[in-house]
Write a protein that holds these residues in place. Structure first.
Motif, mmCIF file in Angstrom:
data_model
loop_
_atom_site.group_PDB
_atom_site.id
_atom_site.type_symbol
_atom_site.label_atom_id
_atom_site.label_comp_id
_atom_site.label_asym_id
_atom_site.label_seq_id
_atom_site.Cartn_x
_atom_site.Cartn_y
_atom_site.Cartn_z
ATOM 1 N N VAL A 1 14.127 -5.684 5.443
ATOM 2 C CA VAL A 1 13.745 -5.529 6.845
ATOM 3 C C VAL A 1 13.042 -4.194 7.060
ATOM 4 N N VAL A 2 13.617 -3.124 6.557
ATOM 5 C CA VAL A 2 13.013 -1.792 6.728
ATOM 6 C C VAL A 2 11.635 -1.736 6.085
ATOM 7 N N LEU A 3 11.519 -2.279 4.869
ATOM 8 C CA LEU A 3 10.235 -2.246 4.163
ATOM 9 C C LEU A 3 9.167 -3.026 4.915
ATOM 10 N N SER A 4 9.487 -4.212 5.393
ATOM 11 C CA SER A 4 8.492 -5.026 6.108
ATOM 12 C C SER A 4 8.079 -4.373 7.420
ATOM 13 N N ILE A 5 9.049 -3.770 8.118
ATOM 14 C CA ILE A 5 8.715 -3.092 9.378
ATOM 15 C C ILE A 5 7.761 -1.930 9.127
ATOM 16 N N LEU A 6 8.040 -1.134 8.098
ATOM 17 C CA LEU A 6 7.169 0.006 7.792
ATOM 18 C C LEU A 6 5.763 -0.440 7.421
ATOM 19 N N VAL A 7 5.657 -1.477 6.578
ATOM 20 C CA VAL A 7 4.335 -1.940 6.151
ATOM 21 C C VAL A 7 3.556 -2.509 7.339
ATOM 22 N N LEU A 8 4.210 -3.313 8.172
ATOM 23 C CA LEU A 8 3.521 -3.887 9.320
ATOM 24 C C LEU A 8 3.152 -2.835 10.360
ATOM 25 N N HIS A 9 3.924 -1.741 10.395
ATOM 26 C CA HIS A 9 3.632 -0.697 11.381
ATOM 27 C C HIS A 9 2.480 0.189 10.932
ATOM 28 N N TRP A 10 2.422 0.532 9.654
ATOM 29 C CA TRP A 10 1.446 1.502 9.188
ATOM 30 C C TRP A 10 0.175 0.875 8.631
ATOM 31 N N LEU A 11 0.220 -0.390 8.225
ATOM 32 C CA LEU A 11 -0.957 -1.021 7.633
ATOM 33 C C LEU A 11 -1.307 -2.282 8.410
ATOM 34 N N PRO A 12 -2.594 -2.549 8.596
ATOM 35 C CA PRO A 12 -2.996 -3.788 9.282
ATOM 36 C C PRO A 12 -2.722 -4.998 8.393
ATOM 37 N N THR A 13 -2.476 -6.128 9.035
ATOM 38 C CA THR A 13 -2.203 -7.342 8.282
ATOM 39 C C THR A 13 -3.431 -7.743 7.472
ATOM 40 N N GLY A 14 -3.214 -7.972 6.188
ATOM 41 C CA GLY A 14 -4.319 -8.319 5.301
ATOM 42 C C GLY A 14 -3.887 -8.242 3.858
ATOM 43 N N SER A 15 -4.873 -8.318 2.970
ATOM 44 C CA SER A 15 -4.567 -8.337 1.535
ATOM 45 C C SER A 15 -3.930 -7.038 1.074
ATOM 46 N N LEU A 16 -4.414 -5.899 1.590
ATOM 47 C CA LEU A 16 -3.880 -4.615 1.156
ATOM 48 C C LEU A 16 -2.403 -4.477 1.542
ATOM 49 N N SER A 17 -2.087 -4.789 2.797
ATOM 50 C CA SER A 17 -0.706 -4.657 3.235
ATOM 51 C C SER A 17 0.211 -5.632 2.479
ATOM 52 N N PHE A 18 -0.281 -6.832 2.211
ATOM 53 C CA PHE A 18 0.528 -7.797 1.458
ATOM 54 C C PHE A 18 0.786 -7.297 0.043
ATOM 55 N N LEU A 19 -0.244 -6.726 -0.599
ATOM 56 C CA LEU A 19 -0.086 -6.210 -1.952
ATOM 57 C C LEU A 19 0.917 -5.051 -1.972
ATOM 58 N N VAL A 20 0.799 -4.151 -1.000
ATOM 59 C CA VAL A 20 1.734 -3.029 -0.918
ATOM 60 C C VAL A 20 3.153 -3.537 -0.704
ATOM 61 N N LEU A 21 3.300 -4.529 0.154
ATOM 62 C CA LEU A 21 4.623 -5.082 0.440
ATOM 63 C C LEU A 21 5.241 -5.700 -0.813
ATOM 64 N N VAL A 22 4.468 -6.490 -1.539
ATOM 65 C CA VAL A 22 5.003 -7.158 -2.730
ATOM 66 C C VAL A 22 5.376 -6.139 -3.799
#
Length: 355
Positions: free
Chosen positions: A77-98
């Motif tokens: 939950v914390v990781l997904s919130i941080l990624v969605l807050h700091w990076l726009p939805t797209g390939s880069l944010s998905f790659l960082v999240l994974v």
């Protein structure tokens, strides 16, 4: 091992097989209705998932697995919130999240098993960018995990003593059949047969039973096994120790008999002896081991049953001395080593009466 576990589960009484299903039903439905009552959502699936994913054969491990799962959910939950807050939805944010979720999954691993809940939670929340969903999933998962951790071990808990006794009985029966087959083949002058696919699975069994019993009884300090037979700890643990002590010696014995009998059989076939011929001088010591193996197996079988084996042990020792007198060579001493160690373990199991 999975096949033997499934067969053992099917052999249990119907009541014991019904208990895990009832436990799963309660631990899945209670958090569901609790979350519906709290208003987290109309279909709180994450609240029911912990019961499916945590409740395994070892129900006493549920509290530990629940805490590990809760930690994975919080991290996801914390990781997904941080990624969605700091990076726009797209390939880069998905790659960082994974990448970050996979790293957290292995950093939070236990006993070599990665905490997959980190990655699963992060991906689900990333794919559901709805305001308030991360908090709702965290609440529902926490409710489900709390119910599993608190109710799982309390609802129809299995009896660890009964399960250990059943496993020991299964080991005893299999060991008796193996030694009987080895003795018969030695008497017939034939090889003892090829090794199974996992030649050490049988001999690990006593250690696994002892470790499982110790682990489960440690978790039952607040929940004593009420269905345990009287004196189970006093009678079962010594028999488990005896099985564990004799397993290496019997493994050595069966392997040595297999090697010696196979070598003698190959020499006889190379010399043109007909099939089923009487054993020659090269394998006479193996041939003479048949009654000794049978007597030792009988004594060990009685001891693992919890019966008095003093008279059978005395007979086995007499046969060992006769074999020693007839075959005093060093190679034959190695052949008898496994049985001698088994006799010593049986004598210590009997105490002063076995000396």
């Amino acid at each position: 091992m999975l096949g033997s576990t499934s067969v053992a589960a099917l052999r249990r009484p119907f009541g014991e097989r019904l208990a895990p299903a009832a436990r799963l039903l309660v631990c899945a439905t209670v958090p569901w209705f609790v979350c519906v009552w709290l208003g987290t959502s109309t279909a709180p699936v994450p609240a029911a998932l912990p019961a499916v994913l945590i409740l395994r054969d070892d129900v006493f491990a549920a509290p530990r697995l629940a805490l590990e799962r809760l930690a994975g959910v919080v991290a996801g939950v914390v990781l997904s919130i941080l990624v969605l807050h700091w990076l726009p939805t797209g390939s880069l944010s998905f790659l960082v999240l994974v990448v970050c979720a996979c790293a957290g999954m292995y950093l939070m691993s236990h006993d070599g098993s990665p905490n997959q809940q980190v990655l699963i939670t992060a991906l689900v929340i990333y794919a559901t960018p709805v305001p308030g969903y991360p908090l709702a999933r965290l609440e529902e998962s926490a409710v489900g995990i709390a119910v599993v951790a608190l109710l799982g071990p309390l609802l129809w808990p299995p009896d660890p003593y009964r399960e250990a006794a059943s496993g020991l009985e299964e080991y005893r029966a299999g060991l008796g059949a193996l030694l009987e087959r080895v003795a018969a083949r030695a008497a017939a002058g034939r090889p003892t047969g090829p090794a199974p696919a996992d030649p050490f699975a049988r001999w690990r069994r006593p250690y696994e039973l002892s470790a499982a019993l110790d682990r489960r009884t440690e978790r039952l300090l607040l929940l004593p096994p009420r269905r345990a037979p009287a004196g189970a700890a006093d009678t079962l643990r010594p028999r488990l120790r005896l099985a564990a002590r004799t397993a290496p010696a019997l493994l050595f014995l069966t392997r040595e008999l297999e090697i010696r009998s196979s070598a003698a059989w190959e020499r006889g076939q190379a010399a043109g002896e007909p099939a089923g011929a009487a054993p020659g001088p090269a394998d006479e010591a193996v041939h003479a081991m048949a009654p000794l193996v049978g007597a030792t197996a009988s004594a060990l079988d009685a001891a693992l049953r919890g019966e008095d084996c003093a008279e059978r042990l005395r007979l086995a020792r007499e046969l060992e001395l006769r074999h020693l007198a007839a075959h005093p060579g060093p190679r034959d001493a190695v052949l008898r080593a496994g049985l001698h160690l088994t006799h010593e373990a049986l004598a210590e199991h009997l105490g002063p009466a076995g000396r």
